[in-house]
Scaffold this motif. Structure first.
Motif, PDB file in Angstrom:
ATOM      1  N   ARG A  20      91.009-120.341  21.562  1.00 42.75           N
ATOM      2  CA  ARG A  20      89.949-119.058  21.983  1.00 42.75           C
ATOM      3  C   ARG A  20      90.579-118.160  23.355  1.00 42.75           C
ATOM      4  N   ARG A  21      91.357-118.877  23.818  1.00 47.22           N
ATOM      5  CA  ARG A  21      92.149-118.459  24.596  1.00 47.22           C
ATOM      6  C   ARG A  21      92.950-116.898  24.346  1.00 47.22           C
ATOM      7  N   LEU A  22      93.674-116.830  23.418  1.00 50.59           N
ATOM      8  CA  LEU A  22      94.384-115.981  22.963  1.00 50.59           C
ATOM      9  C   LEU A  22      93.439-114.847  22.123  1.00 50.59           C
ATOM     10  N   GLU A  24      89.497-113.718  22.122  1.00 51.91           N
ATOM     11  CA  GLU A  24      88.493-113.550  22.610  1.00 51.91           C
ATOM     12  C   GLU A  24      87.329-113.405  21.208  1.00 51.91           C
ATOM     13  N   ALA A  68      79.698-122.698  26.381  1.00 52.40           N
ATOM     14  CA  ALA A  68      80.201-122.276  27.963  1.00 52.40           C
ATOM     15  C   ALA A  68      81.538-121.759  27.719  1.00 52.40           C
ATOM     16  N   ARG A  69      82.281-121.987  28.106  1.00 51.50           N
ATOM     17  CA  ARG A  69      84.075-122.229  28.597  1.00 51.50           C
ATOM     18  C   ARG A  69      84.093-121.341  27.450  1.00 51.50           C
ATOM     19  N   PHE A  70      84.380-121.317  26.259  1.00 58.32           N
ATOM     20  CA  PHE A  70      85.354-121.497  25.403  1.00 58.32           C
ATOM     21  C   PHE A  70      84.809-120.816  24.234  1.00 58.32           C
ATOM     22  N   ARG A  71      83.087-120.702  23.929  1.00 53.41           N
ATOM     23  CA  ARG A  71      82.182-120.195  23.061  1.00 53.41           C
ATOM     24  C   ARG A  71      82.979-120.469  21.770  1.00 53.41           C
TER      25      ARG A  71
ATOM     26  N   VAL B 487      83.308-118.590  35.593  1.00 54.74           N
ATOM     27  CA  VAL B 487      83.740-118.646  34.171  1.00 54.74           C
ATOM     28  C   VAL B 487      82.783-118.721  33.229  1.00 54.74           C
ATOM     29  N   ASP B 488      81.874-119.609  33.284  1.00 60.33           N
ATOM     30  CA  ASP B 488      81.325-119.855  31.894  1.00 60.33           C
ATOM     31  C   ASP B 488      79.876-118.967  31.875  1.00 60.33           C
ATOM     32  N   ARG B 491      81.500-113.832  30.016  1.00 60.93           N
ATOM     33  CA  ARG B 491      81.403-113.536  29.474  1.00 60.93           C
ATOM     34  C   ARG B 491      79.805-112.149  29.076  1.00 60.93           C
ATOM     35  N   GLU B 492      78.558-113.309  29.740  1.00 64.60           N
ATOM     36  CA  GLU B 492      77.486-112.361  29.815  1.00 64.60           C
ATOM     37  C   GLU B 492      77.765-111.602  31.205  1.00 64.60           C
ATOM     38  N   ARG B 511      90.985-122.140  35.597  1.00 68.71           N
ATOM     39  CA  ARG B 511      89.962-121.300  35.069  1.00 68.71           C
ATOM     40  C   ARG B 511      90.064-120.172  35.494  1.00 68.71           C
ATOM     41  N   THR B 514      91.798-119.108  32.019  1.00 67.22           N
ATOM     42  CA  THR B 514      90.903-118.445  31.278  1.00 67.22           C
ATOM     43  C   THR B 514      90.184-116.902  31.155  1.00 67.22           C
ATOM     44  N   ARG B 517      91.815-114.201  31.192  1.00 71.90           N
ATOM     45  CA  ARG B 517      91.664-113.884  29.085  1.00 71.90           C
ATOM     46  C   ARG B 517      91.065-112.783  28.715  1.00 71.90           C
ATOM     47  N   ILE B 518      89.823-113.932  28.907  1.00 74.24           N
ATOM     48  CA  ILE B 518      88.374-113.244  28.807  1.00 74.24           C
ATOM     49  C   ILE B 518      88.818-111.910  29.705  1.00 74.24           C
ATOM     50  N   GLN B 521      90.867-109.140  27.727  1.00 74.78           N
ATOM     51  CA  GLN B 521      90.823-109.350  25.984  1.00 74.78           C
ATOM     52  C   GLN B 521      89.365-107.841  25.770  1.00 74.78           C
ATOM     53  N   ASN B 522      88.308-108.207  27.131  1.00 72.36           N
ATOM     54  CA  ASN B 522      87.444-107.082  27.346  1.00 72.36           C
ATOM     55  C   ASN B 522      88.296-105.916  28.106  1.00 72.36           C
TER      56      ASN B 522
END
Lengths: 557, 557
Positions: A20-22, A24, A68-71, B487-488, B491-492, B511, B514, B517-518, B521-522
């Motif tokens: 997931r970290r690599l 998304e 939640a954290r990593f979908r 972080v959790d 994404r939303e 965190r 993480t 990375r989110i 990638q966005n």
């Protein structure tokens, strides 16, 4: 891209979170047969013993926290029962619902681990392995329900078995430990585990080696040595075998060791199926051959690296050294690489070195004794393996040697390592440096040594054994037939030594080395008994038919 | 052949005993100025503190025991005052007899160590260094004679100074510690020593950095910050310089660092004079340049190897990494290689990594927090240095990294080390492995990071700071101006982030990674604050003019 992961503990969950970290946008589905994911399996024995009192601390993640954290789409209670590599799909049972469905994948990761060698049921006696949260919950119920004088039989004295014994004793349970082979903790050599067996016996554990279960009859276990025990329950820690049913269902290659065959990128014989963890063959760092190395660290690491591979990175596994450690009450035992037994069985030339240093400078309070064994390639001076038994500082020294092996540092090169020194932590010449000095002396021919198990042959061939310890040490326990001349008097008493070859020894090997140097420079043919009296006693105790036969001699250690 | 050795402690005595083991017929004379040889100098502070209660345990050997075991001619109370390299002879004073004589040699070894930078006498206040048995005897008398509320001034917060402080506090003495530079323990970087200074203050030590002695007047010390103290005595731990008077008398070359210049065989500019120990230049492993590295381990090792050289073996020193460790009450601090300060001063490119792991698996009782810093060459991925501050397990991790450096293992390669794992000792992914993972992510560009001291510039340039910790953590203490999105929820809540570059941070960095990375990638331009809030607080605290300015923010660590 959709990746399906079978198994949600060490390797599987490392793969899922890293992937997931690599990436998304990847679709990531994790199927876990049991009710829990990402739990602390290495902590389970300590929950049995009450060292870890909070059960929830074992459960590091939940499907909800991972979503939640990593979908991640994590489904517990879901068992994958077959793989169709052509259709790229797995068949899954939702255990609670009793329904089966098919889930497609682009890439599949098998992280299903290993399982008990024989799931032997014993009539009338509850039997459990110690591998899952469900196991420890069930054992907990048994412990609570046990009689006033509860007792348990632990089958297998490996890492898990020993942790089980310690923690059952902590709960006030009388434990009989049986081990099929002549010693417990077979990754270590016999003379090194002597203090462990002594430690177990001193805690009231009934240790029985070279013993198996002959029969179980209505609550009574008949052991192969004729003993009968009536345990309230049995812990089966007799070892694990890779879980390969799924791999076989997919037609994947299973290697010569019985584990799933993978390349250095954890790819199986199917290009879209990867496998990691205890179910998978690793490459042994010393032989370059396939081997089963079932360590949590490797499972986690390979889980992470397989995600890198799937995400398109060029990530490869390093061969495995198999570093491992276990605590048995006050005693810590650790190993890396091969044992002398393995080397001998493989016909590989080796030199053994035993030392008995203190964990830190003896003038600073709290130093603890430690026994070290280093195995060295006599041609290349490469380190082939090491074993350490003691208390404080065992973990540090085995790690130092493991890293030296990984870095290609030779045995003699250990002498030059710059280790952090203050008197609480080591010595100006650390025990690891000292191993290097001994290795260097042997390599250069400055000293020659024989092993405890070679002494009888040397004496039979006519050598004279000289104990160079003090008269007081000699009187407190000695090797039969040894002539006692303290090293500090040796130069003046050379004429007391008979002609012919000599074997010198002291308590741990260091004064013996000085004595051997004095004698060889006086023209004598002399070897030093490696590890001294202490290693000899430990070796003899383990090779003697009765464990107590040498007890009086050992008492003087 | 006759070898004369000047100095009978670490290096000198290692040379003498090794030379005897290699050559039974050599004539070996050791001159020691003081009354004792082969004493435990690293234990001296702990004798002051009463941790080591038996004075005789510090005296490891005597001239008599060395004569009996090694046939050495050891003469205490004998000071060598000059060397005549042409005549190959030294002039010696027998201090007790008041007589001077000349002793010839074939080979000479100088092992005279280092001495206090400035033997400053202070009118009305007894002042001592802490380097010899005589020093601790004298300090012991002062401690016993001190007033009802005894106090001491320790000058210098390096390794010895900190050990002195700890042990004086143990004896109930109020200590003022002054340090010329803006932080104590300068081999470590500022943000790493913050917990050490906090630890000292919590024990009642008056720590004053960037402070020197302005004047001493009849029992009162005027400090450069205007404070006045009236200590019962002063411990001078302000540092040492190599003792080179003898070397200069012999016309030997003294190197650019002020130490005696030697080659890799410890040979000076005179082919028959060798030198070892704190008085000698070593070769720095990173720069290949001369350096002063005053460690007991190197003194002992080079003492031994110089004996090998004199006995005709081809033995050479490895360059020095300078691994070191110190305990300050409950806190342990260790380092290897170069600090960020050194790298910056030398203009050497580097990347810093801060982590804050636990000493072992958090689900097992007793895990202790640890702060780690790794310095990496961004071109080669080589490890340039490391610093660790914590409690349990600091010594192990610094040793592991030191050995990795010696073995040429890269920063990313730390991820692959197979370290012994059971939950008492580490984690399946050990803190050292984790450093490797972070290094690998930075090397591959998977993540980008900035340092605590780069944050202000990034924010000034228009970046938005995002705190991805929980709202509760944020409320307990935050970096001014940070936007809090856990972080959790990230994404939303992407649309809540303003346009432009982002800096994310969490408590320790994980965190934040993480989150970065989110976000990347966005499509966001994002960097992670290395080491998170914890490193930022430590760094700010050390760079702030008043040590207590950030105290309320720090309390939430």
């Amino acid at each position: 891209m959709k990746t399906v992961i079978v198994g949600g503990v060490a390797g599987g969950m490392s793969a899922a979170t890293r992937l997931r970290r690599l990436d998304e946008t990847a679709e990531i589905v994790v199927f876990e047969r049991g009710p829990y994911v990402s739990y602390a399996n290495c902590g389970l024995p300590y929950y049995v013993g009450g060292v870890i009192s909070d059960r929830s601390s074992l459960l590091l993640q939940t499907p909800q926290s991972l979503a939640a954290r990593f979908r991640l789409d994590v489904r517990t209670g879901h068992e994958v029962i077959s793989v169709d590599p052509v259709a790229r799909a797995v068949a899954v049972i939702d255990v609670a619902a009793g329904e089966t469905f098919v889930e497609g994948y682009d890439e599949l990761i098998l992280a299903v681990g290993a399982s008990a060698r024989e799931a032997a049921g014993h009539p009338g006696i509850p039997t459990h392995t110690l591998r899952t949260v469900e196991d420890v919950d069930a054992i907990g119920v048994l412990v609570e329900a046990a009689a006033d004088h509860p007792s348990a039989l632990v089958v297998g004295g490996g890492f898990i078995g020993l942790e089980a014994v310690e923690n059952l004793v902590r709960r006030g349970i009388h434990v009989t430990l049986i081990q099929r082979s002549p010693q417990i903790l077979t990754p270590l050599d016999a003379e090194m585990v002597a203090p462990l067996e002594a430690q177990l016996r001193s805690r009231g554990v009934d240790v029985r080696t070279s013993v198996t279960i002959d029969a179980v009859e209505t609550g009574e276990v008949l052991l192969s040595d004729g003993a009968r025990v009536r345990p309230d329950f049995i812990i089966d820690a007799s070892g694990v075998v890779p879980s390969v049913d799924l791999a076989r269902s997919a037609g994947l290659r299973v290697g010569p060791t019985g584990g799933i065959a993978v390349d250095s990128r954890n790819r199986t014989s199917d290009p879209h199926i990867y496998a990691v963890g205890d179910g998978v063959e690793k490459v042994d760092a010393l032989s370059g051959q396939e081997a089963l190395v079932t360590m949590a660290g490797l499972a986690n690491r390979h889980g992470r690296s397989v995600a890198d591979v799937i995400a398109g990175h060029d990530e490869r596994n390093a061969p495995a050294l198999g570093t491992a450690i276990v605590t048995v009450f006050d005693t810590v035992a650790a190993k890396v690489g091969w044992s002398e037994r393995q080397l001998t069985a493989a016909g590989r030339a080796h030199r053994a070195i035993h030392t008995h240093p203190s964990s830190h400078a003896t003038y600073y309070p709290g130093a603890q004794p430690m026994s070290m064994k280093l195995l060295v390639d006599p041609e290349t001076d490469a380190i082939l393996g090491a074993q350490i038994v003691g208390g404080e500082g065992v973990d540090k020294r085995i790690d130092v040697i493991a890293v030296a092996m990984a870095g290609g540092i030779t045995a003699s090169g250990l002498a030059r390592l710059e280790l952090a020194y203050a008197p609480q932590f080591g010595s100006a010449k650390d025990p690891v440096n000292q191993l290097g000095y001994v290795a260097d002396n042997l390599r250069s021919g400055t000293t020659r040594a024989i092993q405890w198990h070679e002494l009888d042959a040397a004496l039979d061939a006519g050598a004279t054994l000289v104990d160079v310890r003090t008269t007081r040490e000699h009187a407190a326990g000695a090797i039969p037939g040894a002539l006692n001349i303290p090293v500090d008097e040796l130069r003046e008493r050379l004429d007391e030594l008979p002609a012919g070859p000599l074997v010198v020894h002291c308590q741990v090997g260091q004064r013996g080395h000085t004595a051997a140097r004095i004698l060889s420079q006086n023209g004598r043919d002399v070897v030093n008994l490696d590890g001294g009296y202490r290693t000899w006693v430990a070796g003899r105790r383990m090779s003697s038919p009765s464990p107590s036969a040498l007890h009086s001699a050992a008492g003087s250690e």
